[in-house]
Write a protein that holds these residues in place. Structure first.
Motif, short mmCIF file in Angstrom:
data_model
loop_
_atom_site.label_atom_id
_atom_site.label_comp_id
_atom_site.label_asym_id
_atom_site.label_seq_id
_atom_site.Cartn_x
_atom_site.Cartn_y
_atom_site.Cartn_z
N HIS A 102 6.41 -5.00 -10.57
CA HIS A 102 6.85 -5.98 -9.58
C HIS A 102 7.65 -7.11 -10.21
O HIS A 102 8.17 -7.96 -9.50
N LEU A 103 7.76 -7.13 -11.56
CA LEU A 103 8.52 -8.19 -12.22
C LEU A 103 9.58 -7.60 -13.14
O LEU A 103 10.00 -8.23 -14.10
N GLU A 104 10.04 -6.38 -12.84
CA GLU A 104 11.03 -5.73 -13.70
C GLU A 104 12.39 -6.40 -13.52
O GLU A 104 12.86 -6.61 -12.41
N MET A 105 13.02 -6.72 -14.63
CA MET A 105 14.31 -7.40 -14.59
C MET A 105 15.09 -7.04 -15.84
O MET A 105 14.52 -6.66 -16.86
N PRO A 106 16.44 -7.12 -15.80
CA PRO A 106 17.23 -6.78 -16.98
C PRO A 106 17.02 -7.81 -18.07
O PRO A 106 16.76 -8.98 -17.82
N GLY A 107 17.15 -7.37 -19.30
CA GLY A 107 16.98 -8.30 -20.41
C GLY A 107 16.80 -7.54 -21.71
O GLY A 107 16.43 -6.35 -21.72
N GLU A 108 17.05 -8.22 -22.81
CA GLU A 108 16.91 -7.61 -24.13
C GLU A 108 15.90 -8.39 -24.97
O GLU A 108 14.83 -7.90 -25.25
N SER A 109 16.25 -9.63 -25.33
CA SER A 109 15.36 -10.43 -26.17
C SER A 109 14.27 -11.08 -25.32
O SER A 109 14.52 -11.45 -24.16
#
Length: 573
Positions: free
Chosen positions: A334-341
Motif C-alpha cells: 500500500h506504500l509502493e512508490m518509485p525510488g532508488e536510494s
C-alpha cells in the motif's frame, strides 16, 4: 526532469557536430611532432585514473584532468588532447554510474568538452602560441598558455550554466561553490601540468610515471578534503537545525520544520514520518511527495517487521540503501512508490522507539554516509523536540480547556475576546459580532434527582452538540457550572438569533440519555431538558465590545429566565 524532446535534440546535435569538429581538430594535427603510442596510452590511463576521483558539487562532477590535458595539448596539439579528454570523460561518466534515464549526459558532456578544447586552442593560437617540445622554453608562449588556461576555465563555467538553464531549467548563479572549487583545482594542477610537459620533453615516458602518482595523490587528497568539508558542513547544519527544532512549541511546527530543512539539505523525493501508537503498529502522520503526484496513502498503518520502516522499528537500527534492488523485497504494497536510494532511522526516547523517519530519493547513491549520520543525529533532536512540543500542547490545553467538556474555559474565552477586538482595525471596529449565553433550566434539581455524574454526562453531551452546531462559525466555551458562552465574529443579531434557536431546539426536542445515574435499575434512561438563552450584538446593542457578556447575561435572565425559560431573548437597550 529533462524532457524526451530535449534528450533527442542533444543526441542529434552531437551526432551532427561532434564528428565534424573532431575531424576539423584532426586537420590541425602537426605530423612533424613525433608520437609514441605507448606514451599516449600512459597519458590516457593517467587521465582516466584521475577522472575516477571527482568532486560532486551541485550534482556536477569536478575532476582534475586540466593539468594533464594542458601538458598533452602543449606537446601534441589539439587532436590528441581532444581524443584523450573524450576518453577521460567516458571514464568519469562510467564511474559516477549514470541511471538509464541520464544517458543523454554522455553525448552532452562529450560535446561540451570538445567545444571547450577547440575554443581554448583557438585562443592559444590567436595569441601566438605553438605546439611541440620547445613551447615552455620560449617566454613569448607565457601569454598564450595563460590564455589557454583561463579560456578553458571560463568556457567550462559558462557551458555548465547554459546547460543548467536550457537543459535542466535551473537558473544558477555564476559565482558558486563549483566555480570556487574549480579555481582551487586549477591553481593546484596547472603547475603540475607544466612540470609534466617539461619533464616529458626531457625524460619521456618516465616523466608520466613520476608525475602521475603525485597527481593521483592530489586528486584523492582533494576529494577527501572536500568530503571532510561536507561532513563539517552537515554537522554545522545539524546543530543549527537542532536548535531550531527545540525552539518550536507545537508538534506540527516541529515536523514541518524538520521536513523543510531535510529537503533543503538532501535530494529527497519522498518523506514518511511514522508515530508508534501501540506495541504492534505505527501510524503514518506525514507523507510528502516533492512532485505532488501521490496522495496521502489510504492505509496509513504499519506493523512491526513490515516493510523497511517496520523492520527499523523492530530492530531499533537505521538502514541506508544505495539502490532499489537492496530493499525492493521490503516494500509495503500500500506504500509502493518509485525510488532508488533510501534511508530510514528510528526516533528514540528513553530507549524506546516512538517513531520512524524514512526518506527516499529517485537517484542511485543519492545519500552519503555523512548524510546518514546527520539524519541519525537529527532524529535525536526531533524526538526530544516532539516530546517537548507535546508536553507544551498538553499544558496549554489544560490551561485553556475545561477538563469536563473539553471546551475552552472562560479565562481563555475572555482573552480571545479581548485579542479579537484589539486586533480589529479602527475602520472595521463597526463590523457586527454577536455573543450567545446559554444556561440549562432547573439543572440543580436535575442533579439532585439523578446525581452529579448524570449531570456531568449531560454537560459533556451538550458540549458535543454545541460543537457540531457552531463548527467554524465561532468559538464555544464553558462559562461556569451549567452555563455556556458562544462568540460569533462577523454575525449580526439575526444570524445569532437563528443559531440560538437551533441550539434551543436541539436541547429541548432531542432527549439526553443517561447511563450513570442514581435511579433504581441499571438501564439507560431518557431525560428531557430545556435552556434559556440570551443574545447581545455589537455594535447594535453595545457601545463597547466587552459589554457583550454583561448584556447577553442580562438578556438571558430578564428576557428568558424570568419569562418562563426555554426561550431565546435578545438584549435591548
Amino acid at each position: 526532469m529533462v524532457s524526451k524532446n530535449k534528450k533527442i535534440a542533444l543526441l542529434v546535435i552531437w551526432l551532427i557536430l561532434w564528428p565534424l569538429l573532431t575531424w576539423w581538430s584532426y586537420q590541425q594535427w602537426n605530423p612533424d611532432i613525433p608520437v609514441n603510442w605507448y606514451d599516449l596510452v600512459l597519458f590516457g590511463f593517467l587521465m582516466c585514473s584521475v577522472a575516477l576521483f571527482p568532486i560532486i558539487i551541485n550534482q556536477t562532477p569536478i575532476f582534475f584532468v586540466n593539468g594533464l590535458s594542458l601538458a598533452v595539448f602543449l606537446y601534441y596539439g589539439l587532436f590528441i588532447e581532444v581524443i584523450l579528454t573524450q576518453v577521460s570523460i567516458l571514464c568519469l561518466l562510467a564511474g559516477i554510474r549514470l541511471k538509464r534515464a541520464e544517458w543523454f549526459r554522455i553525448p552532452m558532456n562529450l560535446f561540451m568538452f570538445l567545444i571547450i578544447s577547440i575554443i581554448s586552442a583557438l585562443v592559444y593560437w590567436l595569441l601566438g602560441g605553438n605546439n611541440g617540445a620547445g613551447v615552455l622554453r620560449d617566454p613569448q608562449n607565457a601569454l598564450p598558455v595563460a590564455g589557454y588556461v583561463l579560456t578553458a576555465f571560463f568556457t567550462n563555467q559558462f557551458s555548465l550554466r547554459l546547460i543548467k538553464r536550457f537543459v535542466y531549467g535551473i537558473k544558477a548563479p555564476f559565482f558558486d561553490r563549483g566555480l570556487i572549487w574549480e579555481a582551487y583545482t586549477l591553481i593546484l594542477v596547472i603547475p603540475i601540468g607544466l612540470i609534466l610537459h617539461l619533464l616529458f620533453v626531457q625524460n619521456g615516458t618516465t616523466a608520466i610515471v613520476f608525475i602521475g602518482f603525485p597527481l593521483l595523490s592530489i586528486s584523492y587528497i582533494l576529494r577527501m578534503f572536500h568530503s571532510s568539508q561536507k561532513i563539517n558542513y552537515h554537522l554545522q547544519k545539524t546543530s543549527e537545525i537542532g536548535h531550531k527544532l527545540t525552539a518550536q512549541m507545537e508538534v506540527n511546527e516541529v515536523i514541518d520544520l524538520f521536513n523543510g530543512q531535510i529537503h533543503e539539505l538532501l535530494p529527497v523525493d519522498y518523506t514518511m514520518v511514522y508515530e508508534v501508537e501501540d506495541g504492534s503498529s505505527m501510524r503514518l502522520v506525514r507523507f510528502i511527495d516533492m512532485e505532488r503526484r501521490m496522495d496521502f496513502p489510504e492505509y496509513d498503518r504499519l506493523f512491526k517487521n513490515e516493510a523497511v520502516s517496520g523492520r527499523v522499528w523492530a530492530s531499533k537500527q537505521g538502514v541506508h540503501y544505495h539502490r532499489r534492488s537492496q530493499w525492493a523485497d521490503m516494500v509495503a504494497k500500500h506504500l509502493e512508490m518509485p525510488g532508488e536510494s533510501l534511508m530510514s532511522v528510528p526516533l528514540e526516547r528513553d530507549n524506546e522507539v516512538v517513531g520512524v523517519i524514512t526518506l527516499i530519493s529517485k537517484q542511485k547513491r543519492a545519500f552519503e554516509k555523512s548524510q546518514f549520520m546527520m539524519l541519525s543525529i537529527l532524529t535525536n533532536y526531533l524526538a526530544v523536540s516532539l516530546q517537548n512540543a507535546k508536553n507544551y500542547e498538553e499544558t496549554k490545553m489544560r490551561s485553556e480547556r475545561d477538563a469536563l467538556t473539553r471546551l475552552y474555559n472562560f479565562r481563555y474565552f475572555e482573552d480571545y475576546l479581548h485579542r479579537y477586538f484589539t486586533r480589529q482595525r479602527p475602520e472595521s471596529i463597526t463590523d457586527p459580532s454577536s455573543l450567545i449565553l446559554l444556561d440549562l433550566d432547573h439543572f440543580k434539581a436535575f442533579n439532585d434527582t439523578y446525581g452529579h455524574q448524570s449531570g456531568n454526562e449531560i454537560l459533556r453531551e451538550l458540549a458535543a452538540r454545541l460543537t457540531r452546531i457552531i463548527g467554524q462559525k465561532g468559538i464555544t466555551a464553558r462559562y461556569g457550572g451549567e452555563e455556556f458562552i458562544i462568540f460569533l465574529p462577523n454575525a449580526d443579531k439575526s444570524a445569532a438569533l437563528f443559531l440560538a434557536e437551533v441550539i434551543r431546539k436541539s436541547i429541548s426536542e432531542d432527549p439526553f440519555y443517561l447511563s450513570d445515574h442514581i435511579m433504581d435499575g441499571e438501564e439507560t434512561i431518557k431525560v428531557s431538558l430545556t435552556a434559556s438563552i440570551g443574545i447581545a450584538s455589537y455594535p447594535d446593542e453595545c457601545e463597547e465590545p466587552m459589554e457583550l457578556i454583561r448584556h447577553a447575561d442580562r438578556a438571558m435572565y430578564v428576557g428568558a429566565k424570568q419569562k418562563g425559560r426555554n426561550r431565546v431573548a435578545v438584549y435591548e437597550k
